[in-house]
Design an enzyme around this catalytic site. Structure first.
Site, PDB file in Angstrom:
ATOM      1  N   HIS A  97       0.925  -1.150   0.052  1.00 38.76           N
ATOM      2  CA  HIS A  97      -0.163  -0.093  -0.027  1.00 38.76           C
ATOM      3  C   HIS A  97       0.835   1.208  -0.160  1.00 38.76           C
ATOM      4  CE1 HIS A  97       0.565  -0.713   4.444  1.00 38.76           C
ATOM      5  NE2 HIS A  97       0.959   0.549   4.387  1.00 38.76           N
TER       6      HIS A  97
HETATM    7  P1  TYD Z   1      -1.554  -2.424   7.566  1.00 42.44           P
HETATM    8  O1  TYD Z   1      -1.275  -0.850   7.780  1.00 42.44           O
HETATM    9  O2  TYD Z   1      -2.442  -2.780   6.388  1.00 42.44           O
HETATM   10  O3  TYD Z   1      -0.539  -3.330   8.077  1.00 42.44           O
HETATM   11  P2  TYD Z   1       0.786  -3.489   7.064  1.00 42.44           P
HETATM   12  O4  TYD Z   1       1.244  -2.497   6.363  1.00 42.44           O
HETATM   13  O5  TYD Z   1       1.896  -4.045   8.192  1.00 42.44           O
HETATM   14  O6  TYD Z   1       0.650  -4.861   6.204  1.00 42.44           O
HETATM   15  O7  TYD Z   1      -2.658  -2.714   8.946  1.00 42.44           O
HETATM   16  C1  TYD Z   1      -3.164  -3.889   8.936  1.00 42.44           C
HETATM   17  C2  TYD Z   1      -4.484  -3.814   9.528  1.00 42.44           C
HETATM   18  O8  TYD Z   1      -4.408  -3.303  10.801  1.00 42.44           O
HETATM   19  C3  TYD Z   1      -5.484  -3.079   8.878  1.00 42.44           C
HETATM   20  O9  TYD Z   1      -6.833  -3.777   8.805  1.00 42.44           O
HETATM   21  C4  TYD Z   1      -5.953  -1.879   9.424  1.00 42.44           C
HETATM   22  C5  TYD Z   1      -5.331  -2.047  11.030  1.00 42.44           C
HETATM   23  N1  TYD Z   1      -4.793  -1.049  11.589  1.00 42.44           N
HETATM   24  C6  TYD Z   1      -5.637  -0.076  12.439  1.00 42.44           C
HETATM   25  O10 TYD Z   1      -6.625  -0.417  12.596  1.00 42.44           O
HETATM   26  N2  TYD Z   1      -4.825   0.692  12.883  1.00 42.44           N
HETATM   27  C7  TYD Z   1      -3.526   1.097  12.935  1.00 42.44           C
HETATM   28  O11 TYD Z   1      -3.196   2.253  13.232  1.00 42.44           O
HETATM   29  C8  TYD Z   1      -2.735   0.440  11.909  1.00 42.44           C
HETATM   30  C9  TYD Z   1      -1.223   0.661  11.546  1.00 42.44           C
HETATM   31  C10 TYD Z   1      -3.463  -0.675  11.229  1.00 42.44           C
END
Ligand code: TYD
Length: 140
Positions: free
Chosen positions: A56
């Site tokens: 992302h």
């Molecule tokens: P994501 O940012 O997509 O993780 P990564 O980059 O490590 O793969 O986040 C994973 C999940 O956690 C997604 O469903 C959103 C949730 N999330 C929150 O609810 N709050 C937050 O502060 C973060 C960073 C993620």
């Protein structure tokens, strides 16, 4: 494509205080050694080695990310289309990621990622589709 002056990801080496005998401490402070003021911290852990996270970009969020344990590899693509690999292999080594940077993240066994983020969590400011990221990058 975004302007050439748009900020790009870079490594920031934070100071470490201590010694090999006693161990070390590293400090991040708003207005002192951070490129932005952080509002949110989060950490990820127990990520299996064969899992790729990330996938992302953010429209508005800036981040500084540490591997406080283990080794974390970031493959990034900025809004100009420049691709880079950053290896976080020391707890004092931070990766500054401005907004509009696509990233894939790979973790070593036992790696712990600590993120200092400039904004609260807002799902709507994520770009989770690569094509959408490329299109968005052309428009800014
Ligand atoms: P994501 O940012 O997509 O993780 P990564 O980059 O490590 O793969 O986040 C994973 C999940 O956690 C997604 O469903 C959103 C949730 N999330 C929150 O609810 N709050 C937050 O502060 C973060 C960073 C993620």
């Amino acid at each position: 494509m975004c302007k050439a002056t748009y900020p790009t990801p870079r490594i920031i080496m934070f100071d470490k205080i201590g010694s090999s005998e006693l161990g070390y401490i590293t400090i991040a402070e708003n207005q002192r050694n951070m490129p932005f003021d952080f509002k949110r911290l989060y950490w990820t852990y127990f990520t299996p080695q064969d899992v790729v996270r990330g996938g992302h970009a953010h429209k508005d969020l800036q981040q500084v990310i540490f591997a406080v344990s283990g080794i974390i590899t970031f493959n990034t693509e900025d809004c100009q289309g420049n691709k880079e690999t950053f290896i976080l292999d020391h707890p004092a080594k931070g990766l500054y990621i401005p907004n509009l940077v696509w990233r894939d993240i790979h973790f070593s066994h036992t790696a712990v990622l600590l993120c200092l983020a400039s904004e609260y969590y807002v799902e709507e400011e994520y770009i989770r589709n690569y094509r959408e990221f490329k299109n968005y990058s052309y428009e800014v």
